[in-house]
Write an enzyme that holds these catalytic residues in place. Structure first.
Site, PDB file in Angstrom:
ATOM      1  N   SER A  33      32.039  41.133  41.498  1.00  9.11           N
ATOM      2  CA  SER A  33      32.258  40.626  42.846  1.00  9.11           C
ATOM      3  C   SER A  33      32.206  41.772  43.864  1.00  9.11           C
ATOM      4  CB  SER A  33      33.585  39.879  42.872  1.00  9.11           C
ATOM      5  OG  SER A  33      33.609  39.054  43.972  1.00  9.11           O
ATOM      6  N   ASP A  43      29.032  29.671  40.377  1.00  8.82           N
ATOM      7  CA  ASP A  43      29.831  30.530  41.257  1.00  8.82           C
ATOM      8  C   ASP A  43      29.647  30.089  42.710  1.00  8.82           C
ATOM      9  OD1 ASP A  43      31.003  32.585  42.694  1.00  8.82           O
ATOM     10  OD2 ASP A  43      30.143  34.179  41.467  1.00  8.82           O
ATOM     11  N   HIS A  98      33.011  31.899  39.334  1.00 10.00           N
ATOM     12  CA  HIS A  98      33.013  33.303  39.754  1.00 10.00           C
ATOM     13  C   HIS A  98      33.723  34.234  38.763  1.00 10.00           C
ATOM     14  CE1 HIS A  98      32.776  36.538  42.616  1.00 10.00           C
ATOM     15  NE2 HIS A  98      34.087  36.623  42.753  1.00 10.00           N
TER      16      HIS A  98
END
Ligand SMILES: CC(=O)N[C@@H](C)C(=O)N[C@@H](C)C(=O)O
Length: 719
Positions: A571, A659, A690
């Site tokens: 991320s 995601d 995610h």
């Protein structure tokens, strides 16, 4: 069948060993504080999901365990459970598979060992699915044990096509005009709350009267509010909770404590009162035994997570009597036992969190490199650090009853353990004595004997308003003449932090012979609000420089091999590792990036948190007025995509097809460019969101990450 290489076999075996180690998923004390019911969670590789199981521990007055469950009881299908105040009943919301694709939800009420009531919530069809997530979910008993409240999806109005041939069905159903299916509304877009809250559109508060088994949706909230985290008021005549307005639009909630919200009180007959003010974001309302209300609060804008205030309201029935119990901490202050305190960053209080007389509040929050626990005097606001200091690690309070505190403790070398302590008299809290209830689950020797170092790092010559940050170095024992490969590992968020707590990922890399440095770069939480505020408008710059400084410092201080530098992160951590491989192409040898943000400009159009893109690039978020070209360019300029042509290190991308936060197109576009530039690239695509934390996705992506590193460093795993 093709034989696995011995390298891969080593990694698979290491993962298998570690996957058997359970972690504490929650634990509660009974009212007398002489019995613990703990839920443990363990990966079940055969089922492809975690198994949650419960164990009881019976204690004597000295907190020695005098009896415990011989075997765990599988409670994996319990979504929520709550014991009633006088311990007469236990309510459970259970989810069972009904055939291949559909599921059913039941509400069970147990009276000791008898199933007193069982309601098929799916068949009753008063509401949609019950919410059990960390944002909205709750299950609470009224003081008199006559009713429970919970949160569920609002029942969807029926709709049908404009043109439809139907058979006659006069047998049943409400035929009133109000309840007739609405034509042409089947395909109206309904926004949900985004990542990990998919399908959650509009919530309602549901009350079940136990004796009569009547289920009612409480009325009185505005149509455009989504309620969650509800609990009965002490008099049982109403509920308090958190409500998130849905207008002008829903932005993703998970990991985002900056969403506008209210603490409200609603009487059972529909009278509503807002208890918190405008412009703030709130969570976790809790009543003290004296009927005082506390909650967590911060401003409803800016970074997705930040330092919180603790707000106290002495008399919720009369508004305007709230005060700040703990305020935002800019950098640090001192607790009464002379420990540094950097503010409150937890996502919630324990379900029960007060001393028996209601005068002290107990909670835990990340602080730099650890989760620490505190007692706060509700009158004076004085804070005492009561963390378990038997070794460096993290203490998280799980429950407080009759002045007894139950907590989970772990560190990077030692998995979750339950500890208990009596809350000392007011003023003597620093002398708290923690007693272990469970032994730490066994870990491989190499992990148990590893070293964990806290690093305080500083840009000495910088004129920045925040110059310092921290990092955690974790390494297996090594012979004097040997050097370890190093994993440089920045966290995601970016406003979150690594703590010294047990994690399978860190243990796996350690077991395979890697040293790692987990970096709490400037912008991380747990180190004061000034540190959080420092990063927006500087992403892709100062956070990258902090990771580089951490790498250089590790190279100076520890036996790591400068030719075996790996990058690992997801991320915003994926954003950072792709920046690092682009900006320092000759330093890092190999990269694994999970759901990385590679282009903030294109993420702006597709993520559930468009505001994140604007804020981190240095802009206030708005969707009103003209689209700003300047903002678009700033978002592109801070992105790793602008350095992609310089990357040399082989890069593996681990992506989640579901995601909503950082859509997988971010990773795909980046990978296409790497390939076009001749960089060895591999893409793994998981049927996951995610976090890539479902058991099959976690197993595959960790094994492949370790394998990718070892393959490209051309070294052997250590196991
Ligand atoms: C707020 C948020 O979700 N930001 C993402 C870009 C991110 O970095 N996510 C974190 C939570 C992660 O570690 O996955």
């Amino acid at each position: 069948m093709l034989k696995m290489s011995s390298q891969l076999e080593n990694i698979v075996n290491a993962y298998k060993t570690l996957s058997k180690i359970p972690s504490v998923a929650g634990a509660k004390l009974n009212n007398k504080a002489n019995k613990i019911t703990a839920n443990w969670s363990v990966r079940n590789l055969d089922k492809g999901k975690n198994t949650k199981y419960s164990c009881n521990y019976l204690l004597n007055d000295e907190f020695s365990v005098i009896a415990e469950s011989e075997f765990g009881t599988d409670v994996s299908n319990e979504l929520l459970s709550a014991v009633s105040p006088k311990e007469t009943f236990k309510a459970i919301v259970r989810e069972e598979k009904n055939g291949k694709d559909s599921k059913k939800q039941y509400l069970e009420v147990w009276s000791k060992s008898t199933l007193a009531h069982s309601l098929d919530l799916t068949a009753l069809d008063v509401h949609g699915d019950v919410y059990a997530d960390s944002e909205f979910g709750s299950l609470d008993w009224s003081q008199d044990e006559s009713a429970i409240v919970y949160v569920a999806e609002k029942k969807l109005a029926k709709s049908e096509p404009y043109i439809k041939r139907k058979g006659e069905d006069k047998s049943k159903g409400d035929q009133s005009a109000e309840n007739a299916p609405k034509k042409g509304e089947e395909f109206i877009y309904r926004q949900d709350w985004g990542e990990q809250l998919v399908g959650k559109h509009s919530s309602v508060i549901v009350m079940c009267k136990i004796e009569t088994e009547t289920i009612t949706v409480l009325e009185g909230l505005p149509e455009d509010w989504c309620p969650g985290q509800v609990r009965f008021t002490p008099d049982g005549l109403g509920v308090v909770g958190v409500a998130w307005p849905t207008e002008p639009r829903r932005l993703g909630l998970i990991f985002c404590t900056n969403r506008p919200s209210f603490i409200f009180a609603l009487t059972l007959d529909g009278n509503l009162k807002k208890l918190s003010k405008e412009g703030v974001s709130v969570r976790s309302p809790r009543f003290s035994p004296n009927g005082e209300l506390v909650w967590l609060q911060r401003l409803a804008d800016g970074p997705h997570h930040a330092c919180h205030q603790i707000i106290r309201m002495q008399d919720y029935a009369n508004s305007d009597n709230s005060s700040t119990l703990i305020d935002i901490v800019e950098t640090e202050k001192e607790t009464t036992n002379n420990e540094k305190f950097h503010g409150v960053y937890c996502l919630g209080f324990p379900g029960k969190c007060f001393s028996a007389d209601g005068k002290r509040l107990v909670f835990s929050t990340p602080q730099q490199n650890e989760v620490r626990s505190y007692v706060v005097d509700v009158e004076s606001g004085s804070i005492v650090d009561i963390s378990n200091k038997q070794a460096k690690g993290s203490t998280s309070v799980l429950d407080v009853r009759s002045d007894v505190i139950l907590a989970a403790y772990s560190n990077m070398t030692s998995p979750s353990q339950l500890y208990i302590a009596r809350l000392p008299a007011q003023g003597s809290e620093a002398g708290i004595k923690w007693i272990p209830i469970t032994k730490p689950p066994a870990v491989p020797e190499s992990v148990a004997n590893s070293s964990v170092q806290y690093l305080e790092l500083e840009h000495a010559d910088s004129t920045d308003s925040v110059k310092s940050f921290s990092a955690l170095y974790f390494a297996p024992k090594v012979d004097e003449d040997k050097k370890l490969p190093l994993i440089v590992w920045p966290h995601g968020g970016p406003h979150s932090n690594f703590v010294n707590a047990y994690s399978l990922e860190a243990a796996l890399f350690n077991m395979l012979g890697f040293a790692s440095v987990q970096i709490n770069y400037r912008g991380s939480t747990g180190a004061g609000q000034a540190c959080v505020q420092f990063l927006p408008r500087r992403v892709g710059d100062t956070d990258v420089k902090d990771c580089k400084l951490a790498t250089d410092e590790i190279l100076k201080r520890y036996p790591v091999d400068a030719t075996k530098m790996c990058l690992f992160g997801g991320s915003h951590g994926g954003f950072l590792v792709t920046h690092l491989s682009g900006q320092y192409p000759d330093l890092y040898r190999v990269v694994v990036s999970r759901n990385p943000v590679t282009d903030v400009a294109s993420m702006f159009n597709s993520t559930d948190i468009a505001d994140w893109c604007a804020v981190e690039a240095g802009y206030e978020f708005t969707e009103q007025g003209p689209v700003s070209e300047e903002q678009l360019i700033a978002m592109r300029r801070c992105s790793p995509l602008i350095h992609v042509h310089k990357v040399k290190a082989p890069t593996a991308l681990m992506l989640g097809s579901g995601d909503k936060r950082v859509p997988h197109y971010q990773g795909l576009e980046y990978a296409r460019r790497l390939r076009a530039n001749g960089v060895p690239t591999r893409i793994y695509m998981y049927d996951d969101n995610h976090s890539l934390s479902s058991t099959p996705a976690e197993m595959d992506n960790l094994i492949n990450s370790a394998h990718w590193f070892l393959q490209h460093l051309e070294c052997r795993a250590q196991t």
